[in-house]
Enzyme design. Structure first.
Site, mmCIF file in Angstrom:
data_model
loop_
_atom_site.group_PDB
_atom_site.id
_atom_site.type_symbol
_atom_site.label_atom_id
_atom_site.label_comp_id
_atom_site.label_asym_id
_atom_site.label_seq_id
_atom_site.Cartn_x
_atom_site.Cartn_y
_atom_site.Cartn_z
ATOM 1 C CG ASP A 96 -65.583 102.023 89.781
ATOM 2 O OD1 ASP A 96 -65.933 103.032 90.222
ATOM 3 O OD2 ASP A 96 -65.344 101.787 88.355
ATOM 4 C CG ASP A 191 -68.224 106.839 89.395
ATOM 5 O OD1 ASP A 191 -68.038 106.466 88.508
ATOM 6 O OD2 ASP A 191 -69.360 107.349 89.697
ATOM 7 C CD GLU A 243 -65.390 109.419 86.479
ATOM 8 O OE1 GLU A 243 -65.576 109.389 85.122
ATOM 9 O OE2 GLU A 243 -66.070 109.137 87.201
ATOM 10 C CG HIS A 317 -66.402 102.183 82.242
ATOM 11 N ND1 HIS A 317 -65.439 103.018 82.709
ATOM 12 C CD2 HIS A 317 -67.554 102.866 82.620
ATOM 13 C CE1 HIS A 317 -65.788 103.475 83.639
ATOM 14 N NE2 HIS A 317 -66.958 103.501 83.633
ATOM 15 C CG ASP A 318 -67.622 106.372 81.485
ATOM 16 O OD1 ASP A 318 -68.759 105.579 81.540
ATOM 17 O OD2 ASP A 318 -67.246 106.859 82.423
#
Ligand code: GLC
Length: 543
Positions: A96, A191, A243, A317-318
């Site tokens: 990430d 990200d 993302e 994870h969000d």
């Protein structure tokens, strides 16, 4: 060479996967320990959320050193060991990269604060702030020391946005990616990467329409091309995903069409906003199925026609667990979990599995605000109270929407702390771990179904490569699509409801072969009755 479209990615939240040191926090050695499990599932790539040094204000998305391992998670030697052993299992690692912002603890920010002009140019400093809102609540600008200036932070105020207009910043960030490439890393998840390109003159957002002045700017594509060229573009067998916050199809086609030399694929989040009331996250509303279908169809067809590539996912994870959002889990957890899985694994794009999804994990069902730790949730709770919501209503919203829902420890078995740790976990284990855990689910309905989906993608080119076409568009119960490849056609129908529904089947598919179903095999006829949350894939080969 472009990435392998037969691959499936598995996302690991290291903090919650497996603790081997007994400090209540998952670690890299825990991931090494579980490699055989991941190989058994059959995944090709594991994406690890950030494990770099960080004050953990946003669980590692506030990076204070990009080229090291946070001692909480282990050492660089552990990482190298993980990378080596993963390759032995045929698994690549995806890291990430948080390149839109760094922690205010990072030495660049600290030097800037101390007055170093060179490093001040690393950040976005202005005398007059714009009206931009932070994605974690409140104003997006904070005073920069005592200089009278303000620095931009689109997220928490300890996450300072980096100034990509400055060539020195780009050079430093490219070095970061190359550092990890030199360690054999082949995959990168970038990200909020469609926010890096800020205009020279920053303008106020007119109305908050979800696409403010800092999203998908034309210069963003230029930066991605530079990043590609200077780093992963040199790898033959890499895999990259960006993302994309509040994005659109034309931009995503450009980000991911191989001819633009930007990224391999993109995440977008529109389909996970269909249970937002009025576009607002901190609300509660049953999901809008018609809207969900429309989004899948327009994105599926738009990306297919533009030769772009989607990362397909229900969980990360969000996000709260998709099972709790879209399925009647009391009665149909197995059926719902397998239907949701097939609806993306048989679609066009690269499927991502978020840890625990393959065993049908649920939201933790916490009883009190004290159980939550996520900065966004804590801020939102205060804002809900301040806006006049009674405590129980505010709590119900947090419970439904908090990012902590998916960050709870992985449920390995029914022993204490779900087999995640010998110590008290950093975040409380979900209530259902005694029934829902790897040990039990391996012989249950969901895990083997995922194994099958992963195998099918590897064996059938129509799944990995076929184009996407919407089907049964008029149905208000069924989400369906076709995949087309040479003279082969694959129809995938998904009943998104807890009631049976009957649909008509065209002649081509009446003679087809059932490739996959989450119920017992049934005869194919003119009319087809789908059971609650049934998924059915029918392959029609031209004679
Ligand atoms: C991304 C991450 C999220 C993080 C944010 C800021 O959306 O997925 O967890 O808080 O970026 O880095």
């Amino acid at each position: 060479m472009s990435f392998d479209k037969r691959q499936v990615v598995y996302q690991i939240y290291p903090k919650s996967f497996k603790d081997t040191t007994g400090n209540g926090i998952g670690d890299l050695r825990g991931i090494i320990e579980k490699l055989p499990y991941l190989a058994e599932l059959g995944v090709d790539v594991i994406w690890l959320n950030p494990f770099y040094p960080s004050p953990q204000r946003d669980n590692g998305y506030d990076v204070s050193d990009y080229q090291a391992v946070n001692p909480l998670f282990g050492t660089m030697a552990d990482f190298e060991e993980l990378s080596r052993q993963a390759k032995d299992y045929g698994i690549e690692i995806m890291l990430d990269m948080v390149l839109n912002h760094c922690s205010t603890d990072h030495e660049w920010f600290q030097k800037a604060l101390a007055g170093d002009r060179f490093y001040q140019e690393f950040f976005i400093l202005r005398d007059e702030p714009t009206n931009w809102q932070s994605k974690f609540g409140g104003n997006a600008w904070a005073p920069f020391g005592t200089t009278g200036k303000y620095y931009l932070h689109l997220f928490d105020k300890t996450q300072a946005d980096l100034n990509w207009r400055n060539p020195h910043v780009r050079e430093e960030l490219f070095k970061v990616v190359n550092f990890w490439r030199s360690k054999g890393v082949k995959g990168f998840r970038f990200d909020v990467i469609n926010l890096i390109g800020k205009d020279e003159v920053l303008k106020d957002n007119a109305d908050f329409d979800g696409k403010p002045e800092y999203t998908d700017r034309p210069v963003n594509h230029t930066y991605l091309q530079m990043l590609n060229k200077a780093t992963f573009g040199q790898d033959e067998d890499g895999i990259t995903v960006g993302e994309m916050s509040f994005t659109d199809i034309p931009n995503c086609v450009q980000y991911s069409n191989p001819s633009s030399h930007e990224l391999d694929m993109v995440f977008n989040f529109h389909h996970l906003k269909v249970d937002y009331d009025n576009g607002q996250k901190w609300t509660r509303k049953p999901f809008d199925f018609i809207e969900l279908k429309k989004l899948f169809h327009t994105w599926g067809e738009g990306m297919s026609q533009g030769s772009g590539w989607n990362a397909l996912f229900w969980n990360n994870h969000d996000q709260p667990r998709a099972l709790n959002r879209f399925i009647d889990v009391e009665k149909f957890r197995n059926e719902g979990a397998t239907m949701l899985a097939a609806s993306i694994h048989l679609s066009r794009g690269t499927p991502y599995i978020y840890m625990g999804e393959e065993i049908g994990m649920l939201d933790p069902d916490y009883d009190s605000m004290a159980d939550y730790t996520d900065v966004e949730s804590l801020n939102a709770y205060q804002e809900l109270l301040a806006s006049g919501k009674p405590q129980d209503e505010a709590f119900a919203i947090i419970k439904a929407k908090s990012r902590d829902n998916s960050r709870t420890p992985m449920q390995w078995d029914s022993s204490r702390n779900a087999g995640f740790s010998k110590a008290v976990p950093w975040l409380k284990v979900g209530k259902t771990y005694a029934e829902i855990n790897v040990e039990k689910e391996k012989t249950g309905k969901i895990f083997p179904f995922y194994q099958k989906l992963i195998r099918l993608r590897k064996t059938l080119p129509i799944i990995a490569e076929g184009t996407y076409r919407a089907a049964y568009q008029e149905s208000d119960r069924v989400y369906a699509f076709e995949r087309l490849h040479g003279s082969d056609r694959l129809l995938v129908v998904n009943n998104f409801f807890a009631q049976e529904v009957t649909i008509k089947l065209s002649a081509a598919y009446q003679d087809g072969e059932i490739l996959l179903s989450n119920y017992a095999k049934q005869p194919l006829d003119k009319e087809l009755t789908l059971k609650p949350y049934q998924t059915l894939a029918i392959l029609a080969k031209k004679p």
